[in-house]
Each structure stands twice: as structure tokens, then as C-alpha cells.
Design a protein around this motif. Structure first.
Motif, PDB file in Angstrom:
ATOM      1  N   HIS A  55       0.824  -1.206   0.000  1.00 50.86           N
ATOM      2  CA  HIS A  55       0.000   0.000   0.000  1.00 50.86           C
ATOM      3  C   HIS A  55       0.860   1.260   0.000  1.00 50.86           C
ATOM      4  N   LEU A  56       1.902   1.290   0.819  1.00 54.29           N
ATOM      5  CA  LEU A  56       2.775   2.459   0.870  1.00 54.29           C
ATOM      6  C   LEU A  56       3.534   2.641  -0.437  1.00 54.29           C
ATOM      7  N   HIS A  57       3.993   1.537  -1.013  1.00 56.05           N
ATOM      8  CA  HIS A  57       4.705   1.618  -2.294  1.00 56.05           C
ATOM      9  C   HIS A  57       3.756   2.100  -3.395  1.00 56.05           C
ATOM     10  N   GLN A  58       2.527   1.632  -3.349  1.00 56.31           N
ATOM     11  CA  GLN A  58       1.521   2.085  -4.318  1.00 56.31           C
ATOM     12  C   GLN A  58       1.299   3.597  -4.182  1.00 56.31           C
ATOM     13  N   ASN A  59       1.197   4.081  -2.949  1.00 58.45           N
ATOM     14  CA  ASN A  59       1.059   5.524  -2.734  1.00 58.45           C
ATOM     15  C   ASN A  59       2.222   6.283  -3.369  1.00 58.45           C
ATOM     16  N   TYR A  60       3.420   5.778  -3.130  1.00 58.04           N
ATOM     17  CA  TYR A  60       4.625   6.442  -3.638  1.00 58.04           C
ATOM     18  C   TYR A  60       4.639   6.457  -5.168  1.00 58.04           C
ATOM     19  N   LEU A  61       4.331   5.315  -5.784  1.00 53.59           N
ATOM     20  CA  LEU A  61       4.328   5.241  -7.242  1.00 53.59           C
ATOM     21  C   LEU A  61       3.224   6.103  -7.840  1.00 53.59           C
ATOM     22  N   GLY A  62       2.103   6.229  -7.128  1.00 50.02           N
ATOM     23  CA  GLY A  62       1.052   7.133  -7.591  1.00 50.02           C
ATOM     24  C   GLY A  62       1.535   8.572  -7.626  1.00 50.02           C
ATOM     25  N   MET A  63       2.306   8.972  -6.620  1.00 47.58           N
ATOM     26  CA  MET A  63       2.887  10.318  -6.631  1.00 47.58           C
ATOM     27  C   MET A  63       3.907  10.455  -7.752  1.00 47.58           C
ATOM     28  N   LYS A  64       4.762   9.470  -7.880  1.00 43.86           N
ATOM     29  CA  LYS A  64       5.864   9.534  -8.837  1.00 43.86           C
ATOM     30  C   LYS A  64       5.390   9.514 -10.285  1.00 43.86           C
ATOM     31  N   ASN A  65       4.468   8.627 -10.597  1.00 43.24           N
ATOM     32  CA  ASN A  65       4.100   8.401 -11.997  1.00 43.24           C
ATOM     33  C   ASN A  65       2.811   9.089 -12.429  1.00 43.24           C
ATOM     34  N   SER A  66       1.923   9.385 -11.486  1.00 44.58           N
ATOM     35  CA  SER A  66       0.618   9.946 -11.846  1.00 44.58           C
ATOM     36  C   SER A  66       0.294  11.248 -11.128  1.00 44.58           C
ATOM     37  N   ALA A  67       1.240  11.762 -10.341  1.00 46.74           N
ATOM     38  CA  ALA A  67       1.026  13.008  -9.577  1.00 46.74           C
ATOM     39  C   ALA A  67      -0.231  12.920  -8.712  1.00 46.74           C
ATOM     40  N   VAL A  69      -1.811  12.391  -5.058  1.00 47.09           N
ATOM     41  CA  VAL A  69      -1.504  12.481  -3.626  1.00 47.09           C
ATOM     42  C   VAL A  69      -2.275  11.390  -2.891  1.00 47.09           C
ATOM     43  N   PRO A  70      -1.634  10.647  -1.989  1.00 43.12           N
ATOM     44  CA  PRO A  70      -2.345   9.601  -1.246  1.00 43.12           C
ATOM     45  C   PRO A  70      -3.546  10.168  -0.488  1.00 43.12           C
ATOM     46  N   ALA A  71      -4.592   9.381  -0.413  1.00 42.88           N
ATOM     47  CA  ALA A  71      -5.781   9.801   0.317  1.00 42.88           C
ATOM     48  C   ALA A  71      -5.465   9.905   1.799  1.00 42.88           C
ATOM     49  N   GLN A  72      -6.075  10.894   2.456  1.00 44.18           N
ATOM     50  CA  GLN A  72      -5.892  11.043   3.889  1.00 44.18           C
ATOM     51  C   GLN A  72      -6.548   9.885   4.628  1.00 44.18           C
ATOM     52  N   THR A  73      -5.910   9.483   5.711  1.00 45.41           N
ATOM     53  CA  THR A  73      -6.512   8.480   6.587  1.00 45.41           C
ATOM     54  C   THR A  73      -7.153   9.203   7.761  1.00 45.41           C
ATOM     55  N   ARG A  74      -8.284   8.710   8.206  1.00 43.00           N
ATOM     56  CA  ARG A  74      -8.986   9.343   9.322  1.00 43.00           C
ATOM     57  C   ARG A  74      -9.155   8.338  10.453  1.00 43.00           C
ATOM     58  N   PHE A  75      -8.749   8.774  11.637  1.00 41.40           N
ATOM     59  CA  PHE A  75      -8.849   7.959  12.843  1.00 41.40           C
ATOM     60  C   PHE A  75      -8.150   6.604  12.677  1.00 41.40           C
ATOM     61  N   ALA A  76      -7.103   6.589  11.850  1.00 44.33           N
ATOM     62  CA  ALA A  76      -6.366   5.343  11.636  1.00 44.33           C
ATOM     63  C   ALA A  76      -5.135   5.339  12.529  1.00 44.33           C
ATOM     64  N   ALA A  77      -5.225   4.623  13.646  1.00 48.42           N
ATOM     65  CA  ALA A  77      -4.098   4.504  14.573  1.00 48.42           C
ATOM     66  C   ALA A  77      -3.307   3.268  14.176  1.00 48.42           C
ATOM     67  N   THR A  78      -2.277   3.459  13.392  1.00 45.17           N
ATOM     68  CA  THR A  78      -1.567   2.337  12.791  1.00 45.17           C
ATOM     69  C   THR A  78      -0.092   2.375  13.160  1.00 45.17           C
ATOM     70  N   SER A  79       0.463   1.209  13.432  1.00 42.64           N
ATOM     71  CA  SER A  79       1.907   1.070  13.610  1.00 42.64           C
ATOM     72  C   SER A  79       2.455   0.286  12.430  1.00 42.64           C
ATOM     73  N   TYR A  80       3.571   0.754  11.907  1.00 44.06           N
ATOM     74  CA  TYR A  80       4.232   0.118  10.766  1.00 44.06           C
ATOM     75  C   TYR A  80       5.597  -0.371  11.228  1.00 44.06           C
ATOM     76  N   ARG A  81       5.915  -1.612  10.862  1.00 42.71           N
ATOM     77  CA  ARG A  81       7.171  -2.213  11.286  1.00 42.71           C
ATOM     78  C   ARG A  81       8.021  -2.511  10.059  1.00 42.71           C
ATOM     79  N   PHE A  82       9.211  -1.922  10.056  1.00 40.24           N
ATOM     80  CA  PHE A  82      10.128  -2.091   8.929  1.00 40.24           C
ATOM     81  C   PHE A  82      11.430  -2.716   9.423  1.00 40.24           C
ATOM     82  N   LEU A  83      11.928  -3.694   8.681  1.00 36.15           N
ATOM     83  CA  LEU A  83      13.214  -4.301   8.980  1.00 36.15           C
ATOM     84  C   LEU A  83      14.275  -3.757   8.038  1.00 36.15           C
ATOM     85  N   LEU A  84      15.407  -3.378   8.605  1.00 39.19           N
ATOM     86  CA  LEU A  84      16.581  -3.035   7.810  1.00 39.19           C
ATOM     87  C   LEU A  84      17.487  -4.252   7.832  1.00 39.19           C
TER      88      LEU A  84
END
Length: 392
Positions: A55-67, A69-84
Motif C-alpha cells: 500500500h505504501l509503495h503504491q502511494n509512492y508510485l502514484g505520486m511519482k508516476n501519476s502526480a 496524492v495519497p488519500a488522507q486516513t482518518r482515525f487510523a491509529a496504525t503502527s508500521y514495522r520495517f526491517l533493515l
């Protein structure tokens, strides 16, 4: 089979609705998926939840290739976990040769609507409390100032800034009784609160010092009041930085019909701020004896592995290899000796790397090289006037 060892760092992002949190997160993750960045980095950034990553990559590619802007999230309390995950020859080496297999960044996104309006009822009120409890382990908190609203209030910036800070302060006051059990102050709590200018591309004449001076001039008293409220939640409130660190954030350069995702500002400092800034600050606080033994044990709980990664040996690591009770006991008798040793290990890491340039291909895959790179990124951010770190 030996278990994977991971250094886990948490960052909490606070900002009103529309302040750019979703765009910032999408820019952070999407940029790390660019082929050129995958090639040059000594690590890969992987979303532990594949659906979130897509989903995040899709948001980014939408900005990059189609200009788009990702839709705003409302009342979305989300934690994202990334591994390096570190790349290269050392991936197949025995585990004992490496201090870490990976760094985990946990990104907590706190809904902006909870700053601006009352909850709808008891169920939502409980969810707000539980959400805030979930980010108490964060090492760094970013409080976003919306660049668009500064533009909209040009000449009267204090109207917006005072509203932002007072809403946040009042939200904390409403949560206080639910967060403190038996009125006991919290040991684990975000202690570094960075004020970040989001959408910095809308203010091209601003460097971080211009932004810092504007905020302090217009709402310095409000920052003091916010610090007082935060200090009322924590044990050892001298070990607290609120409004002492500032950073500029621009997720891309936005113009009519185009979004230039390569024109980012400050996004590349998020990982360094989460991974290295707390360690440096915690060592400084411990050295200045601003923390109790209990808090020192908590703040320096990751020091063993970080010190090991950057070459701190001897008594420093030995003092930190026991249980938390033993750590606290060791710190009680040797804190003034321990902290400078850790700080010196950080300072000397660069020299050690330079002395071993022939092993660069291997070192590149090591956590130590990554942490040193992050430290260099923070220094470069200051030199470019994108970041201003506390001097206290």
C-alpha cells in the motif's frame, strides 16, 4: 538454530489531520524501494506486513508516476514495522560474528483528529488511550508543523502555532489520568520531541534556523508549557528534550500536474534520528546524571548491542550484559565512567573504519558501518541547515 537478533527503535509521529503524515510515510518507504537506493544502501528496508508495504509503495508510485496524492486516513491509529536487513558477504557468516542481523524501525502514526475534536464516546476514548500507550516505548517523537498552514497564516503564524500546541497539550492532559497508574510517573516514554516542518517545499526561503527562530519567537512560552505537561508524565524529567531539536521535512516537490519524489528534504534523516539520536542523547543525560538508576537502565538498555557494534569493549559491554537489575546496579556505581566510554566509542568509530578501508566491502554490511553512516547523515543534515540538534 540461533535466533535472529534485532535492534528495535520506535518513532512516533504526531500531526493534525492533513499535515502530511501519510505522504511522509509513503515517501520514506517508497524511496527505499527505488532500484538505485537498493543498490547503494548497505541494507534493504522491508515492511514486515507485506500488505502495508504494498500500500505504501503504491502511494509512492502514484505520486511519482501519476502526480496522485495519497488519500488522507482518518482515525487510523496504525503502527508500521520495517526491517533493515544488512546485505553482503556477512549474511552467510556465523551469527556470533555479527552484533545484529537487522534493525527494526517501528513507526507509530497517531490520528490527527484526536488533536482537533472530541472523541465520539467511551469506546473511542478507550481506543485513544490504548493507542497512546502503544507508542510510549518510542525513542523519538516528531511533532509536525504544517507548512501550508504557516503560509496561510503568514504574518500571524502564532495563531496557528498556538492552536497546534494548545490542542496537543490539552490532549495530553486529558490522557494523563489514564496513562499514570497510581499517579506513578512513567519510566518508558518518548523523551526526544522534535519539532518538524512538514511540506517544507512550500517555504523555500526557510532553512531550519529560520524555522526554529520563528517557532521560538512566536510560541516559546507554549513550548515551555508543553514541556511542563510532558515532564509531569515521566520520571527524571530533566532527561527530556522538547522543542530543542528541529528538522525540515518535504516528502516531494509538488507543483501543478507533477510531483517530483526525488526532491525530498529530511526524509533520509528519519532512520538516523530514530536509530542514533536517542543513543547519543541518552548517553549525554546519563553522563550528566540527569536520570535515576531505573531510568538509566531503561534508556541504555540497547547500549550493549550498539556499543558492541561500534567497538566499545571491556567494562562497558561487560557492565551491560547482565539482567536489567544487574545493569541498574552496575550503572549505579559506574555511570560516570560508563557514559563517557560509550560516547568515546561513538566518536572513535569513524577512525576505526578509516583504518580498515581494505575491509570496506565486509564492513559495509555491518551494523557498525550503518550506524556510523547514520551519524554522518545527521552531521550532514546540520551542515545543510535541514536539522538543528539540541546542544544541551
Amino acid at each position: 538454530m540461533p535466533r535472529s537478533r534485532v535492534l528495535e527503535q520506535h518513532i512516533a509521529v504526531f500531526g493534525e489531520s492533513g499535515s502530511g503524515k501519510t505522504v511522509m510515510l509513503s515517501s520514506f518507504y517508497g524511496s527505499e524501494q527505488e532500484p538505485q537506493n537498493i543498490k547503494k544502501n548497505s541494507f534493504n528496508v522491508v515492511a514486515e506486513n507485506a500488505g502495508q508495504g504494498t500500500h505504501l509503495h503504491q502511494n509512492y508510485l502514484g505520486m511519482k508516476n501519476s502526480a496522485t496524492v495519497p488519500a488522507q486516513t482518518r482515525f487510523a491509529a496504525t503502527s508500521y514495522r520495517f526491517l533493515l536487513r544488512f546485505k553482503g558477504k556477512t549474511e552467510n557468516a556465523p551469527l556470533k560474528r555479527k552484533p545484529f542481523d537487522a534493525v527494526r524501525l517501528v513507526w507509530h502514526d497517531y490520528p490527527g483528529e484526536w488533536f482537533e475534536q472530541d472523541v465520539s464516546g467511551p469506546e473511542e476514548a478507550q481506543r485513544r488511550v490504548e493507542t497512546f500507550r502503544g507508542l510510549l516505548g518510542s525513542h523519538v517523537a516528531l511533532l509536525l508543523v504544517d507548512g501550508q498552514k504557516l503560509v496561510d497564516n503568514a504574518g500571524e503564524e502564532e495563531r496557528y502555532l498556538k492552536s497546534l500546541l494548545s490542542n496537543f497539550r490539552n490532549s495530553l492532559l486529558l490522557l494523563k489520568d489514564d496513562l499514570l497508574e497510581d499517579d506513578k510517573p512513567l519510566v518508558t516514554f518518548p523523551r526526544i520531541w522534535v519539532i518538524a516542518l512538514s511540506k517544507a517545499d512550500l517555504l523555500p526561503d526557510f532553512d531550519v534556523h529560520t524555522f526554529k527562530e520563528l517557532v521560538i519567537e512566536k510560541v516559546g512560552d507554549d513550548i515551555v508549557e508543553l514541556r511542563t505537561v510532558l515532564g509531569g508524565l515521566v520520571e527524571s524529567d530533566d532527561a527530556l528534550s522538547v522543542g530543542e531539536d528541529f528538522v525540515l521535512i518535504s516528502s516531494a516537490k509538488f507543483s501543478t500536474g507533477a510531483i517530483e519524489v526525488a526532491q525530498r528534504v529530511g526524509i533520509d534523516l528519519i532512520l538516523p534520528m530514530a536509530a542514533v539520536l536517542p543513543f547519543e542523547r541518552h548517553v549525554r543525560w546519563a553522563q550528566a546524571e540527569k536520570v535515576s538508576k531505573k531510568v538509566a537502565s531503561e534508556l541504555l538498555s540497547g547500549a550493549e548491542v550498539i556499543a558492541s557494534a561500534i567497538g566499545a569493549v571491556g567494562g562497558v559491554v561487560a557492565a551491560l550484559t547482565g539482567s536489567k537489575n544487574k545493569v541498574a546496579e552496575a550503572l549505579g556505581g559506574a555511570l560516570s565512567r560508563l557514559a563517557p566510554n560509550l560516547e568515546e566509542a561513538l566518536k572513535s568509530a569513524g577512525t576505526k573504519f578509516e583504518a580498515a578501508e581494505k575491509a570496506a566491502a565486509t564492513k559495509q554490511q555491518n551494523l557498525a558501518a550503518t550506524l556510523e553512516g547514520f551519524r554522518n547523515d545527521l552531521d550532514a543534515g546540520e551542515e545543510k541547515a535541514i536539522l538543528a540538534r539540541s546542544v544541551g
